[in-house]
Design a protein around this motif. Sequence first.
Motif, short mmCIF file in Angstrom:
data_model
loop_
_atom_site.label_atom_id
_atom_site.label_comp_id
_atom_site.label_asym_id
_atom_site.label_seq_id
_atom_site.Cartn_x
_atom_site.Cartn_y
_atom_site.Cartn_z
N GLY A 475 -36.24 3.90 18.84
CA GLY A 475 -35.69 2.57 18.61
C GLY A 475 -34.57 2.18 19.55
O GLY A 475 -34.08 1.05 19.50
N ILE A 476 -34.17 3.08 20.42
CA ILE A 476 -33.14 2.78 21.42
C ILE A 476 -33.83 2.29 22.68
O ILE A 476 -34.63 3.00 23.29
N ARG A 477 -33.56 1.03 23.06
CA ARG A 477 -34.14 0.50 24.31
C ARG A 477 -33.63 1.30 25.49
O ARG A 477 -34.39 1.69 26.38
N TYR A 478 -32.34 1.53 25.52
CA TYR A 478 -31.73 2.39 26.52
C TYR A 478 -30.33 2.72 26.05
O TYR A 478 -29.77 2.07 25.15
N ALA A 479 -29.74 3.74 26.65
CA ALA A 479 -28.35 4.09 26.37
C ALA A 479 -27.77 4.80 27.57
O ALA A 479 -28.46 5.61 28.21
N THR A 480 -26.53 4.50 27.87
CA THR A 480 -25.82 5.26 28.92
C THR A 480 -24.99 6.35 28.25
O THR A 480 -23.82 6.56 28.56
N ALA A 481 -25.62 7.02 27.31
CA ALA A 481 -25.07 8.19 26.64
C ALA A 481 -26.20 9.20 26.53
O ALA A 481 -27.38 8.83 26.51
N GLN A 482 -25.87 10.48 26.48
CA GLN A 482 -26.88 11.52 26.50
C GLN A 482 -27.44 11.77 25.11
O GLN A 482 -26.68 12.00 24.17
N LEU A 483 -28.76 11.77 25.01
CA LEU A 483 -29.42 12.10 23.75
C LEU A 483 -29.32 13.61 23.53
O LEU A 483 -29.70 14.40 24.39
N VAL A 484 -28.79 14.01 22.36
CA VAL A 484 -28.57 15.43 22.08
C VAL A 484 -29.52 15.96 21.01
O VAL A 484 -30.14 17.00 21.19
N ALA A 485 -29.65 15.25 19.89
CA ALA A 485 -30.45 15.78 18.80
C ALA A 485 -30.82 14.68 17.82
O ALA A 485 -30.23 13.59 17.82
N LYS A 486 -31.82 15.00 16.98
CA LYS A 486 -32.22 14.12 15.89
C LYS A 486 -32.53 14.98 14.68
O LYS A 486 -33.45 15.79 14.70
N ARG A 487 -31.74 14.83 13.63
CA ARG A 487 -31.92 15.61 12.41
C ARG A 487 -31.74 14.71 11.19
O ARG A 487 -30.77 13.94 11.12
N ASN A 488 -32.66 14.84 10.23
CA ASN A 488 -32.55 14.11 8.96
C ASN A 488 -32.36 12.61 9.17
O ASN A 488 -31.57 11.96 8.48
N GLY A 489 -33.10 12.08 10.17
CA GLY A 489 -33.04 10.65 10.43
C GLY A 489 -31.83 10.19 11.20
O GLY A 489 -31.70 9.00 11.51
#
Length: 686
Positions: A475-489
Amino acid sequence: MQTIKKIWAGCIACCTLFPMTAEAQIPKQSVEWDRHSLIFDGQRVAAVMGEIHYSRLPESEWKDEVRKMKEGGVTILATYVFWNHIEEQEGIFNWSGQRNLRHFLEICQQEDMPVILRLGPFCHGEVRNGGIPDWMFSKGCKMREENPTFMHYAQLLYRQIFSQVQGLQWKDGGPVIACQFDNEYRGKGSYLMALKKIANNCGFDLPFYTRTGWPELRTPVPFGEMIPLYGDYADGFWDRSIKPTAGNYYKAFNFKAFRSSTAIATEQLGEQKESIAKSDNDYPYFTCELGGGMMTAYHRRPYVYPEDAYAMALVKLGSGSNLLGYYMYHGGTNPDGVLNTLEENQRTKATNYNDMPLKNYDFQAPLGEFGQTNPHYYLLRKLHLFMKDYGTLLSPMEATFPCAQDIAKGDDSHLRWSYRSRDNQAFVFVNNYERLQNLSDKKGIQFEVCGERFPQRPVTIPGGTMCIFPVHVDGIRYATAQLVAKRNGKIYLQQIKGIPTEIAVGKKVLRQVKARGLEKPVYENIYLLTDEQAQRLFYEGNEPEEKPAAQPVAFEKLSACTKAERTISIGVQKVAEAPADSDFAHAAVYRIQVPEGAAEKGHQLLSIQYRGDCARLYANGRLVADNFYNGRPLLFGLWRLREMGITAESLELRILPLQPDMPVYFGEGDTSRTGEKVMSVSMREG
């Protein structure tokens, strides 16, 4: 059907296809592979492999250290089985204590840690003769060749190893998922296939098999028989040069399609060209030797930085790799030999390219020789969290290289970046770092990927920045931040220092967003963390909130060097030779007073900050640690004294002095002054 055919053609199919005994357990997961990645139970993974040498650690430490590797994000463990560690004397196999492979594998099974065994017969690993026992050289045959004599002894070795592995293979519900044959071999592929046949006849029956992808084989192995695994390093002790940034190591910091390295093992392989068999690109891009650090040889002693390991790993991921394998991830200590010391040196019969420390194999790794956590243990961990949570999405993505792939050392003319994409989703990889080069800030930067031009206004990418940006992910079009993890939504991003955080969700664009940590999302289910928070996200390791201060330890100088200078000879490999045992009779001698009870309880790590050529530490006359000086301290885990059965109120330290104009590269060691000196001795919980 094409992918399935490749899996079947390579005999790399679901483990249930293999014949199983009645007693065998059904494995928890099936294992397949295709040209992209490993596939566990039908789900793609981006694996993290960490090298640890079980025979270089005391048996009592194995369980804790495997757990530390898991906490660091390692999902597969690799280890050499050094032939001369287990059969130093012909016909006498020693599988006891820290050589007890079966016990080590049982611990890995308990910790749910898959294992790749690197079987040899030749391993290298900076071990005497590359692991081939001295007695083999009296057999009148060539080593690592399909002659009957050598293959006979290789078969005896493999049978012995299998006696430790039986019942612990993946098909049995055990941890052994694969094995590697020989190492850094450049001859005929038929030799590797002969080793595989021996292994299969002994009983090895594994989901897949591997070989090192360098150097290029003289003749290939049939497709699908062994997955080639690659590597790269930020620096190398093996280089013949004694200057900083020698060799082709700088190429490890460039995004490129070429999978292998022209910098590894140049002392034995010579100059290597960037050529790769076309069929190798039909394999997944896996690595087994990304430098988690670097050892010090006597003549060349690199001082590596956490950023070296992190930037290189990020570049490999951005170049298409779906298995990051670190060598080493955990340092170690050479065990005592019965007949000889077991380190590589220039005076041995074979693999005599470098003079290495007798005991120390710390490798400046994420987990050090005594299990101490170094800064890049945490730094790499956030990358491993990303690979775990987004590996299924990342693995089939193809790499695209918008900038030049073959650039010169220190080229600062443009930003180095790549992206991996599939089905209008992407990850952008940025690396504005090269070891010892101080790359400049890059101004006016915007990216255009998958129809998104971002950020809205051009930004400056500071020198030293390494990061990953998501495009059309969760759902993120873009971000100038680093994606680290996805847990429990919940989605966790890391704010990148010096780059304004901009997050686009739907038609909404959040600009100049500040990190709020775990307490409050910056938008719905999106959390923005600092670098420190990202490194320790979900960390459950045994680490106190505040580490106790190091305790000073008393020491005194007993005698000065009795010989100001020694003649430094140039060995058979045309590099400086390490001092002999007899040279330490002339060394400066210090007494270190061990605090009462320090060796009997707890995990107290002794740290000796000194200046000199090299140092050795003795307990009751027994050598327990050594160090080639490069600016870092000599370390020793005092708890190992009780495991050795040594009670010592004091330790003896011997240091040889620095001399003028030594033919040695000292990394960050202070060589502005000659002589030797102990600056401080301290002790802390390890």
